[in-house]
Design an enzyme around this catalytic site. Structure first.
Site, PDB file in Angstrom:
ATOM      1  N   ILE A  16       0.809  -1.220   0.000  1.00 56.83           N
ATOM      2  CA  ILE A  16       0.000   0.000   0.000  1.00 56.83           C
ATOM      3  C   ILE A  16       0.840   1.267   0.000  1.00 56.83           C
ATOM      4  O   ILE A  16       0.288   2.366  -0.032  1.00 56.83           O
ATOM      5  CB  ILE A  16      -0.956   0.015   1.210  1.00 56.83           C
ATOM      6  CG1 ILE A  16      -0.184  -0.114   2.516  1.00 56.83           C
ATOM      7  CG2 ILE A  16      -1.994  -1.079   1.081  1.00 56.83           C
ATOM      8  CD1 ILE A  16      -1.069  -0.019   3.752  1.00 56.83           C
ATOM      9  N   GLY A  18       5.252   3.068   0.373  1.00 56.11           N
ATOM     10  CA  GLY A  18       6.671   2.878   0.638  1.00 56.11           C
ATOM     11  C   GLY A  18       7.445   4.158   0.440  1.00 56.11           C
ATOM     12  O   GLY A  18       6.966   5.114  -0.176  1.00 56.11           O
ATOM     13  N   GLY A  19       8.635   4.182   1.008  1.00 56.34           N
ATOM     14  CA  GLY A  19       9.506   5.340   0.898  1.00 56.34           C
ATOM     15  C   GLY A  19      10.935   4.906   0.676  1.00 56.34           C
ATOM     16  O   GLY A  19      11.217   3.766   0.280  1.00 56.34           O
ATOM     17  N   MET A  21      13.220   4.378   2.871  1.00 57.77           N
ATOM     18  CA  MET A  21      13.770   3.477   3.873  1.00 57.77           C
ATOM     19  C   MET A  21      12.984   2.179   4.018  1.00 57.77           C
ATOM     20  O   MET A  21      13.552   1.162   4.393  1.00 57.77           O
ATOM     21  CB  MET A  21      13.793   4.186   5.231  1.00 57.77           C
ATOM     22  CG  MET A  21      14.740   5.357   5.300  1.00 57.77           C
ATOM     23  SD  MET A  21      14.767   6.052   6.951  1.00 57.77           S
ATOM     24  CE  MET A  21      13.093   6.631   7.114  1.00 57.77           C
ATOM     25  N   ALA A  22      11.693   2.194   3.760  1.00 58.20           N
ATOM     26  CA  ALA A  22      10.876   1.027   4.061  1.00 58.20           C
ATOM     27  C   ALA A  22       9.717   0.919   3.081  1.00 58.20           C
ATOM     28  O   ALA A  22       9.372   1.871   2.391  1.00 58.20           O
ATOM     29  CB  ALA A  22      10.345   1.112   5.497  1.00 58.20           C
ATOM     30  N   VAL A  24       5.589  -0.451   2.847  1.00 60.76           N
ATOM     31  CA  VAL A  24       4.443  -0.631   3.739  1.00 60.76           C
ATOM     32  C   VAL A  24       3.446  -1.569   3.065  1.00 60.76           C
ATOM     33  O   VAL A  24       3.109  -1.406   1.895  1.00 60.76           O
ATOM     34  CB  VAL A  24       3.758   0.714   4.059  1.00 60.76           C
ATOM     35  CG1 VAL A  24       2.617   0.500   5.051  1.00 60.76           C
ATOM     36  CG2 VAL A  24       4.764   1.695   4.628  1.00 60.76           C
ATOM     37  N   LYS A  39       5.301  -2.184   8.220  1.00 63.86           N
ATOM     38  CA  LYS A  39       6.386  -1.457   7.569  1.00 63.86           C
ATOM     39  C   LYS A  39       7.635  -2.325   7.640  1.00 63.86           C
ATOM     40  O   LYS A  39       8.069  -2.726   8.729  1.00 63.86           O
ATOM     41  CB  LYS A  39       6.620  -0.115   8.264  1.00 63.86           C
ATOM     42  CG  LYS A  39       7.820   0.640   7.716  1.00 63.86           C
ATOM     43  CD  LYS A  39       7.853   2.084   8.205  1.00 63.86           C
ATOM     44  CE  LYS A  39       6.831   2.925   7.492  1.00 63.86           C
ATOM     45  NZ  LYS A  39       6.976   4.356   7.734  1.00 63.86           N
ATOM     46  N   ASP A 133       9.792  14.940  10.601  1.00 59.37           N
ATOM     47  CA  ASP A 133       9.466  14.726   9.180  1.00 59.37           C
ATOM     48  C   ASP A 133       7.967  14.939   8.930  1.00 59.37           C
ATOM     49  O   ASP A 133       7.302  14.131   8.285  1.00 59.37           O
ATOM     50  CB  ASP A 133       9.874  13.313   8.754  1.00 59.37           C
ATOM     51  CG  ASP A 133       9.934  13.168   7.233  1.00 59.37           C
ATOM     52  OD1 ASP A 133      10.071  14.198   6.542  1.00 59.37           O
ATOM     53  OD2 ASP A 133       9.849  12.025   6.745  1.00 59.37           O
TER      54      ASP A 133
END
Length: 730
Positions: A16, A18-19, A21-22, A24, A39, A133
């Site tokens: 669903i 993500g970025g 670093m991780a 989701v 995550k 953030d």
């Protein structure tokens, strides 16, 4: 990852988000039977021990937060080289998607969202957690409109070794505070700066600082002013613009002192008396902004008071003063006046401070009243009467209190506070409604399971069945309340309409119909006709002989094929023969009722009809004969069997059928059976041979080739009387 189970209980369903670093994923908690968000740390960081250690520590810190506007952390763990965090799953959109779809947002909606974010930050800051953030991507909006802030503390897990790899810093540069951009440790006020940018973006649909590169954007945070929000969107009240101005000051000291202070400003900024407040002005230049300082000239340096003589030793000789010129008169010094003014100012300030502190010390004490159960306005009036004021008003649903009723106060009843103190209130609101989920296409059991998970009582779910041409049998056709509508799971009644599949139709009897009539009936029922042909002795040409595979009265699904067999008439080897039957009354010139029954290839015991006669005559009977079926004709007179004649297929085909004649005695037989026997008359015991004098009338009326008639059983056969009556043809 999709389809895998991690931690022994989390079944991964779909990705669903993500970025850097991780990633989701949406997952099913098999133990608690609920959806969660998982995550998972990207694989390129699993070997960075320092990163993993901080990642786990910050996730555990975020798990300590418990607030309605903060995404809850349920679990943290690792499985092999998979490091994961399990958190609350929020069904809805993130704020970035909402801004893209319909920015600029309505002012009241934007302020409401910002207030909930600020409330979450206030809770986090009280627990010594800095988000670092804040951006629309990390703000989730549930279907019920509740704001959820996610990724608390995760930004701190970025190390110097990974900061350039993850891309998270670059991705968030538009929301950096100036101190963050300079690399200074970011604190609570950095979160408020980022929140100011989010509010700016919601109300204008654009970011305050844009650039060709992340570095250029970061420099603008440090050096440049942003375009005033009201110039972009004139619908923004001045009070709301002032909040943006104050939260986005480059100098942290000029921003709000805390999230709670900013929250109070957000909760009151849309009051009628505040909407047109004066524009917020800052008298001094922000010390964080870049200044242009002019270069100092040597002449200006020489004029600086108190500069020692050695500073001029290197000056050229031409710069020395001329001895020929008269000395310039020295101006009186202003220093005594300056010092006197400073001393006077200090005295005034100290006096003012003394007066202030004295007045503060002499403020009377007031006992806090009981405000529980009062409406918000009643509580405000009661506090005002005692010299107190309403502080922060938090609104939250409480099932035990009506809307707009105070059910919690920051200071208990009887607590002594100074006059003018602020009392925070928590006021009940209408119960937040849920959004009805879409149940179409599910089975009844699946729909009930999802509704129960949503909080609907099993006894409040009802269903009916309907036929449907488009929805599969057993699946949901429609629902009430409709999908996407607001409803209260605790009190709502849900009605589901379940498909019974296509409605069945009853098969009609089509035998004996022509093709057009049969097709019309099938078309009306939505059935498809398939035709075939077959010869028949019993069914007229062009009529339906048989229908298959559905008999009359059977239930049939619309669209089914029905095969109809149509008659092509008699077979080619059939023979049509018109047989002349001689009849006479029982007594001359007296009426007798004649009834004729015949059997041929079309069937047995067929009624020719009846006729009343009073003279001898010949009646014509049309017969159809087949190679395997001869014909018989039985004559009844006045209800009694009078005579029976047989016609063979071969004789009819060759034209050698005997000419029938009346018996000599012309007396009726004894049988009164209305149904003729299947025999050729051998059992009647009567002679069927012709009678003298009848030959002419019998043959003239038939008009057919006739041969001798078979015996009725007396043994005389075709010999007649002395064998005088032979077959004749006219």
């Amino acid at each position: 990852m999709i389809g895998h189970e991690i931690g022994g209980r989390y079944q991964i369903l779909e990705r669903i988000g993500g970025g850097g670093m991780a990633l989701v994923y949406k997952a099913q908690d098999l133990l608690l039977n609920r959806h969660v968000a998982v995550k998972v740390l990207r694989q390129q960081f699993v070997n960075d021990e320092e990163f993993i250690r901080r990642f786990r520590r910050e996730a555990q810190s975020a798990a300590s937060l418990s607030h309605p506007n903060v995404v809850s952390i349920y679990d943290v763990g690792e499985e092999g080289d998979v490091h994961y965090i399990v958190m609350e799953y929020v069904e809805g959109q993130n704020l970035n998607e909402i801004i893209k779809e319909r920015a600029p947002l309505q002012v009241d909606e934007a302020v409401r969202i910002a207030a909930q974010i600020c409330d979450a930050l206030d809770h986090a800051h009280h627990n010594q957690i800095i988000h670092r953030d804040i951006k629309p991507h990390n703000i989730l909006i549930g279907r019920n409109g509740r704001v959820k802030v996610t990724d608390f503390g995760i930004a701190r897990a970025v190390t110097s070794a990974t900061i350039t790899q993850t891309g998270s810093v670059v991705g968030s540069v538009h929301y950096f505070s100036p101190e963050h951009a300079k690399g200074v440790t970011a604190g609570e006020k950095s979160d408020l700066y980022s929140l100011g940018i989010v509010l700016y973006q919601m109300l204008t649909g654009k970011l305050p600082f844009l650039g060709e590169s992340p570095i250029s954007v970061a420099l603008k945070h440090l050096q440049e002013d942003f375009e005033e929000p009201r110039r972009v969107n004139p619908m923004i009240p001045q009070s709301v613009e002032n909040i943006i101005f104050k939260s986005m000051r480059k100098n942290p000291g000029e921003r709000y002192s805390s999230a709670k202070e900013m929250l109070l400003d957000l909760e009151t900024c849309l009051l009628p008396e505040r909407r047109t407040e004066p524009k917020l002005e800052f008298g001094l230049e922000d010390e964080e902004s870049t200044r242009i300082i002019p270069a100092i000239k040597p002449q200006q340096m020489a004029a600086v008071p108190g500069r020692r003589s050695r500073d001029y030793e290197s000056a050229p000789a031409s710069a020395e003063p001329s001895k020929d010129k008269e000395p310039v008169a020295k101006k009186p010094s202003r220093k005594p006046f300056i010092w006197a003014a400073i001393v006077l100012a200090i005295i005034l300030i100290l006096g003012g401070m003394a007066w202030y502190f004295k007045s503060q010390l002499e403020v009377p004490d007031v006992k806090v009243p009981n405000l529980i159960g009062l409406t918000q306005d009643e509580a405000k009036v009661k506090l005002t009467e005692l010299g107190l004021a309403v502080g922060n008003v938090k609104q939250a649903y409480n099932k035990d209190y009506d809307p707009d009723v105070v059910y919690e106060q920051s200071k208990p009843e009887g607590t002594e506070v100074k006059e003018g103190a602020l009392i925070d209130l928590t006021v009940s609101i209408e119960k937040p409604l849920e959004k009805m989920i879409d149940l179409s296409g599910l089975t009844l059991d699946e729909a009930k399971q999802q509704l129960v998970q949503l909080g609907v009582k099993d006894t409040a779910i009802s269903s009916t069945e309907e036929y449907s041409d488009s929805v599969e049998e057993g699946k949901i056709i429609s629902q009430e309340p409709a999908s996407g509508s607001d409803f209260d799971p605790d009190s709502a009644s849900v009605h589901l309409t379940v498909s019974k599949g296509q409605e069945l139709v009853k098969m009609p009897d089509l035998t004996g119909l022509d093709e057009q009539s049969a097709k019309s009936k099938l078309d009306d029922l939505g059935l498809t006709m398939v035709t075939k042909e077959e010869s028949s002795f019993t069914v007229e040409k062009g009529k339906v002989i048989e229908q298959w595979p559905y008999e009359s009265g059977e239930s049939v699904e619309p669209g089914a094929e029905v095969t109809l067999t149509f008659s092509t008439g008699y077979p080619e080897d059939a023979v049509n023969y018109s047989y002349g039957v001689p009849v006479a009354p029982a007594e001359s010139d007296k009426n007798s009722k004649i009834r004729i029954v015949f059997s041929d290839a079309r069937g047995d015991n067929q009624e020719w009809g009846t006729k009343t006669i009073n003279t001898e005559q010949t009646l014509s009977v049309d017969l159809v004969l087949a190679p395997n079926k001869d014909a018989t004709v039985s004559v009844y007179r006045d209800g009694q069997l009078f005579n029976t004649y047989a016609v063979s297929y071969i004789d009819a085909k060759q034209g050698t059928v005997p000419t029938p004649e009346l018996p000599a005695a012309a007396e009726p037989q004894e049988s009164v059976d209305p149904q003729p026997s299947e025999s050729n008359g051998d059992e009647t015991g009567n002679d069927v041979t012709g009678m003298a004098g009848n030959d002419s009338s019998s043959t003239s009326s038939s008009g057919n080739s006739l041969v001798s008639v078979k015996s009725n059983g007396n043994g005389n056969g075709n010999n007649g009387n002395n064998g005088n009556h032979k077959g004749k043809t006219k």
